[in-house]
Scaffold this motif. Structure first.
Motif, PDB file in Angstrom:
ATOM      1  N   GLY A 133      34.124   3.535   3.476  1.00 47.62           N
ATOM      2  CA  GLY A 133      35.099   3.582   4.559  1.00 47.62           C
ATOM      3  C   GLY A 133      35.623   4.986   4.828  1.00 47.62           C
ATOM      4  N   ASP A 134      36.186   5.172   6.009  1.00 50.53           N
ATOM      5  CA  ASP A 134      36.753   6.472   6.376  1.00 50.53           C
ATOM      6  C   ASP A 134      37.969   6.810   5.521  1.00 50.53           C
ATOM      7  OD1 ASP A 134      34.919   6.791   8.557  1.00 50.53           O
ATOM      8  OD2 ASP A 134      36.151   5.387   9.717  1.00 50.53           O
ATOM      9  N   LEU A 135      38.756   5.784   5.185  1.00 52.13           N
ATOM     10  CA  LEU A 135      39.969   5.962   4.395  1.00 52.13           C
ATOM     11  C   LEU A 135      39.897   5.087   3.155  1.00 52.13           C
ATOM     12  CD1 LEU A 135      42.589   5.789   7.305  1.00 52.13           C
ATOM     13  CD2 LEU A 135      41.591   7.850   6.295  1.00 52.13           C
ATOM     14  N   VAL A 136      40.524   5.537   2.084  1.00 54.55           N
ATOM     15  CA  VAL A 136      40.546   4.793   0.830  1.00 54.55           C
ATOM     16  C   VAL A 136      41.998   4.529   0.455  1.00 54.55           C
ATOM     17  CG1 VAL A 136      40.017   4.838  -1.628  1.00 54.55           C
ATOM     18  CG2 VAL A 136      38.377   5.772   0.015  1.00 54.55           C
ATOM     19  N   LEU A 137      42.343   3.257   0.277  1.00 53.15           N
ATOM     20  CA  LEU A 137      43.694   2.870  -0.120  1.00 53.15           C
ATOM     21  C   LEU A 137      43.665   2.363  -1.553  1.00 53.15           C
ATOM     22  CD1 LEU A 137      46.697   2.298   0.517  1.00 53.15           C
ATOM     23  CD2 LEU A 137      45.985   0.029   1.339  1.00 53.15           C
ATOM     24  N   ASN A 138      44.328   3.072  -2.456  1.00 56.90           N
ATOM     25  CA  ASN A 138      44.449   2.625  -3.837  1.00 56.90           C
ATOM     26  C   ASN A 138      45.670   1.714  -3.977  1.00 56.90           C
ATOM     27  OD1 ASN A 138      42.213   4.046  -4.763  1.00 56.90           O
ATOM     28  ND2 ASN A 138      43.395   5.854  -5.316  1.00 56.90           N
ATOM     29  N   VAL A 139      45.454   0.542  -4.547  1.00 56.28           N
ATOM     30  CA  VAL A 139      46.545  -0.425  -4.758  1.00 56.28           C
ATOM     31  C   VAL A 139      46.471  -0.917  -6.193  1.00 56.28           C
ATOM     32  CG1 VAL A 139      47.545  -2.639  -4.073  1.00 56.28           C
ATOM     33  CG2 VAL A 139      46.538  -1.141  -2.333  1.00 56.28           C
ATOM     34  N   ASP A 140      47.603  -0.886  -6.902  1.00 53.98           N
ATOM     35  CA  ASP A 140      47.638  -1.426  -8.255  1.00 53.98           C
ATOM     36  C   ASP A 140      47.572  -2.947  -8.226  1.00 53.98           C
ATOM     37  OD1 ASP A 140      47.714   1.022  -9.428  1.00 53.98           O
ATOM     38  OD2 ASP A 140      49.820   0.947 -10.016  1.00 53.98           O
ATOM     39  N   SER A 141      46.992  -3.530  -9.273  1.00 55.99           N
ATOM     40  CA  SER A 141      46.749  -4.973  -9.293  1.00 55.99           C
ATOM     41  C   SER A 141      48.007  -5.798  -9.485  1.00 55.99           C
ATOM     42  CB  SER A 141      45.745  -5.325 -10.399  1.00 55.99           C
ATOM     43  OG  SER A 141      46.211  -4.863 -11.655  1.00 55.99           O
ATOM     44  N   PRO A 160      44.049  14.903  11.238  1.00 53.90           N
ATOM     45  CA  PRO A 160      42.995  15.314  10.303  1.00 53.90           C
ATOM     46  C   PRO A 160      43.471  16.275   9.225  1.00 53.90           C
ATOM     47  CG  PRO A 160      42.702  16.374  12.433  1.00 53.90           C
ATOM     48  CD  PRO A 160      43.767  15.347  12.615  1.00 53.90           C
ATOM     49  N   ALA A 161      44.666  16.843   9.392  1.00 55.84           N
ATOM     50  CA  ALA A 161      45.203  17.748   8.385  1.00 55.84           C
ATOM     51  C   ALA A 161      45.839  17.002   7.223  1.00 55.84           C
ATOM     52  CB  ALA A 161      46.237  18.689   9.011  1.00 55.84           C
ATOM     53  N   VAL A 162      45.988  15.680   7.363  1.00 55.69           N
ATOM     54  CA  VAL A 162      46.604  14.870   6.310  1.00 55.69           C
ATOM     55  C   VAL A 162      45.520  14.356   5.377  1.00 55.69           C
ATOM     56  CG1 VAL A 162      47.960  12.803   5.791  1.00 55.69           C
ATOM     57  CG2 VAL A 162      48.538  14.213   7.784  1.00 55.69           C
ATOM     58  N   GLY A 163      45.636  14.668   4.095  1.00 55.41           N
ATOM     59  CA  GLY A 163      44.646  14.211   3.121  1.00 55.41           C
ATOM     60  C   GLY A 163      45.064  12.968   2.380  1.00 55.41           C
ATOM     61  N   ALA A 164      46.392  12.715   2.293  1.00 54.40           N
ATOM     62  CA  ALA A 164      46.881  11.558   1.550  1.00 54.40           C
ATOM     63  C   ALA A 164      48.238  11.146   2.090  1.00 54.40           C
ATOM     64  CB  ALA A 164      46.972  11.868   0.063  1.00 54.40           C
ATOM     65  N   ALA A 165      48.541   9.863   1.951  1.00 53.90           N
ATOM     66  CA  ALA A 165      49.838   9.336   2.379  1.00 53.90           C
ATOM     67  C   ALA A 165      50.222   8.169   1.484  1.00 53.90           C
ATOM     68  CB  ALA A 165      49.795   8.887   3.847  1.00 53.90           C
ATOM     69  N   MET A 166      51.499   8.068   1.180  1.00 48.22           N
ATOM     70  CA  MET A 166      51.984   6.978   0.341  1.00 48.22           C
ATOM     71  C   MET A 166      53.051   6.180   1.084  1.00 48.22           C
ATOM     72  SD  MET A 166      54.719   8.665  -2.345  1.00 48.22           S
ATOM     73  CE  MET A 166      55.539   7.079  -2.608  1.00 48.22           C
ATOM     74  N   GLY A 167      53.233   4.927   0.661  1.00 47.57           N
ATOM     75  CA  GLY A 167      54.274   4.099   1.228  1.00 47.57           C
ATOM     76  C   GLY A 167      55.500   4.075   0.329  1.00 47.57           C
ATOM     77  N   CYS A 207      51.629  11.251  -4.641  1.00 49.84           N
ATOM     78  CA  CYS A 207      51.460  10.017  -3.877  1.00 49.84           C
ATOM     79  C   CYS A 207      51.253   8.893  -4.899  1.00 49.84           C
ATOM     80  CB  CYS A 207      50.268  10.125  -2.922  1.00 49.84           C
ATOM     81  SG  CYS A 207      50.562  11.252  -1.547  1.00 49.84           S
ATOM     82  N   CYS A 208      52.265   8.080  -5.069  1.00 53.37           N
ATOM     83  CA  CYS A 208      52.331   7.154  -6.203  1.00 53.37           C
ATOM     84  C   CYS A 208      51.193   6.141  -6.209  1.00 53.37           C
ATOM     85  CB  CYS A 208      53.666   6.433  -6.202  1.00 53.37           C
ATOM     86  SG  CYS A 208      55.059   7.560  -6.378  1.00 53.37           S
ATOM     87  N   GLY A 209      50.687   5.868  -7.423  1.00 51.70           N
ATOM     88  CA  GLY A 209      49.518   5.037  -7.627  1.00 51.70           C
ATOM     89  C   GLY A 209      49.558   3.634  -7.056  1.00 51.70           C
ATOM     90  N   PRO A 210      50.708   2.930  -7.074  1.00 47.84           N
ATOM     91  CA  PRO A 210      50.701   1.551  -6.581  1.00 47.84           C
ATOM     92  C   PRO A 210      50.251   1.393  -5.137  1.00 47.84           C
ATOM     93  CG  PRO A 210      52.646   1.926  -7.895  1.00 47.84           C
ATOM     94  CD  PRO A 210      51.972   3.263  -7.740  1.00 47.84           C
ATOM     95  N   CYS A 211      50.455   2.424  -4.300  1.00 44.71           N
ATOM     96  CA  CYS A 211      50.047   2.302  -2.896  1.00 44.71           C
ATOM     97  C   CYS A 211      49.908   3.693  -2.281  1.00 44.71           C
ATOM     98  CB  CYS A 211      51.070   1.470  -2.119  1.00 44.71           C
ATOM     99  SG  CYS A 211      50.657   1.231  -0.387  1.00 44.71           S
ATOM    100  N   ALA A 212      48.685   4.216  -2.241  1.00 43.95           N
ATOM    101  CA  ALA A 212      48.447   5.541  -1.678  1.00 43.95           C
ATOM    102  C   ALA A 212      47.093   5.557  -0.982  1.00 43.95           C
ATOM    103  CB  ALA A 212      48.497   6.606  -2.770  1.00 43.95           C
ATOM    104  N   MET A 213      47.041   6.187   0.189  1.00 39.64           N
ATOM    105  CA  MET A 213      45.818   6.254   0.994  1.00 39.64           C
ATOM    106  C   MET A 213      45.286   7.680   1.012  1.00 39.64           C
ATOM    107  SD  MET A 213      45.241   5.011   4.958  1.00 39.64           S
ATOM    108  CE  MET A 213      45.190   3.258   4.557  1.00 39.64           C
TER     109      MET A 213
END
Length: 452
Positions: A133-141, A160-167, A207-213
């Motif tokens: 995928g174009d973007l990868v969202l890491n979510v803790d289980s 396009p200048a943004v490499g990561a974002a968190m909620g 960008c915290c592990g539970p929810c970061a793209m």
């Protein structure tokens, strides 16, 4: 005035000055600003980026995993969405296989079974290399995400200048104990003060592990560095979220915070697991702060103040408290000036937070000051002296059975809203498999990854 009095006065004065300047600027920069309407406009369906959601699991409670996957399945995202659930050699695989079965009929879901535990970081990488995928969202289980999280984060990644974002993180089990209530307030402050202020300059430091793209095009270039992180010649197996964020910043990309992308995660409900978690995080922070120092000249001066405040502030506070306790022990004199300064700053901070959040409960966060002084500061000192220790502290080996690291697994979600592949040890697919109802039996399937 003797040497002890001088040390105490100088330390508490420097701490008060640094904290006043740092926290004032942090609060000012954390205040919401006018948003660009263009950044919030949804793009056309054909232009929406595809998103891969990565969910690494190790000995997860089946109910927590089910809640996590259900929240992902209910995402209201118009673009392509694929989910990769990686079982990292769990000892309770027979129990969670029923959860796998429940979502196997959804063509968006793919399950990867690692033959033995390799750690969260390598489990993530196994799925990242498998996905496209174009973007990868890491979510803790043990995390559930609101139904608009993928959309909100993907919109932020339009730049396009943004490499990561968190909620924004909240505690899903906030109402369980006094500790979970404190942690929930701690998360609010970390997100809506610290991260929000850093985001003003496009430099969220973790960008915290539970929810970061993450942006895949940047992620794949950094993957080898991410996988092979060393500290003093030894593999560094935790702090993956902070390290990956620093790598994004080193690559010249922005890292952002999206406050309305809400993720609820399970937090420790007892003091011992909480302290073990904090010890692990402290070691990670100290390790990656050394790496982040090289970035500071290229970032805004506020970020330098932020790094100094977060690292020098606790040192000055510890010195002040230590001098005060020594003064009391030797002279039976109460260090009133030190106590009054700490109490005043605590009351002001909690009052500002209560005003900003419009919740009186933040006045109760004053209790966290006592935990910080008498538990967390000594713990951070110990972490600094044991930086080479890479023990997860809350993880058990598969042979030892399920372990939730002290987290409560009963899910109380405040934001209610395939196929299986077995991999070899180096995360290279060997063959496509589908789990039968009997988890001890594997049958070959020709149609297991809908995106293949």
């Amino acid at each position: 005035m003797n040497l002890l009095d001088t040390t105490s006065t100088v330390a508490i004065s420097c701490y008060a000055l640094l904290s006043a300047v740092y926290k004032s600027m942090q609060t000012a920069y954390a205040l919401p600003i006018g948003r660009s309407p263009a950044s919030e406009d949804p793009v056309g369906f054909d232009l929406l980026p595809s998103v891969d959601v990565i969910v690494p699991c190790f000995n997860e409670d089946p109910s927590a995993l089910s809640a996590c996957l259900a929240s992902i399945a209910s995402q209201q995202y118009a673009g392509k969405l694929h989910v990769y659930v990686i079982d990292d050699g769990s000892a309770n695989r027979d129990a969670v296989v029923t959860v796998h079965d429940a979502f196997a009929g959804d063509p968006r879901f793919n399950f990867i079974l690692l033959p033995k535990n390799v750690g969260k970081r390598k489990a993530q990488i196994a799925a990242i290399r498998r996905s496209s995928g174009d973007l990868v969202l890491n979510v803790d289980s043990d995390t559930t995400i609101a139904s608009n999280v993928v959309t909100k984060l993907a919109l932020k990644m339009q730049d396009p200048a943004v490499g990561a974002a968190m909620g924004q993180l909240i505690a899903s089990n906030r109402s369980d104990t006094w500790l979970t209530r404190l942690i929930d307030m701690e998360y609010w402050l970390a997100c809506n003060e610290e991260r929000a202020a850093q985001a003003r300059f496009g430099a969220v430091m973790c960008c915290c592990g539970p929810c970061a793209m993450y942006r895949r095009s940047a992620l794949v270039l950094l993957l080898d560095q991410y996988e092979t992180q060393l500290f003093r010649g030894k593999p560094s197996d935790f702090g993956e979220d902070r390290h990956l964020t620093i790598l994004m910043l080193k690559a010249g990309l922005r890292t952002e915070y999206v406050p309305d992308a809400i993720a609820a995660t399970v937090v420790p409900d007892r003091l011992a697991p909480y302290l073990r978690q904090q010890l692990r995080w402290a070691r990670s922070t100290f390790r990656d702060t050394l790496l982040a120092l090289r970035l500071l000249p290229s970032l805004d001066r506020y970020i330098t103040l932020d790094v100094v405040g977060q690292n020098l502030g606790p040192l000055l506070l510890a010195l002040s408290v230590l001098a005060g306790l020594t003064q009391f022990a030797l002279t039976a004199t109460v260090p009133w000036s030190t106590a009054l300064v700490i109490a005043s700053m605590t009351i002001i901070r909690c009052s500002v937070a209560a005003l900003r959040a419009r919740e009186l409960r933040f006045l109760g966060f004053s209790l966290h000051t006592l935990i910080n002084i008498f538990l967390l500061l000594p713990l951070k000192a110990y972490a600094l002296c044991t930086l080479s220790n890479s023990d997860w502290l809350s993880r058990s080996s598969p042979a030892n059975g399920p372990n939730q690291g002290g987290k409560q697994v009963a899910m109380q979600n405040p934001i209610a809203g395939s196929s299986t592949t077995e991999l070899s040890e180096n995360a290279v697919p060997r063959r496509k498999l589908k789990l039968a109802r009997d988890p001890s039996t594997l049958v070959t399937s020709d149609c297991v990854c809908s995106d293949d």
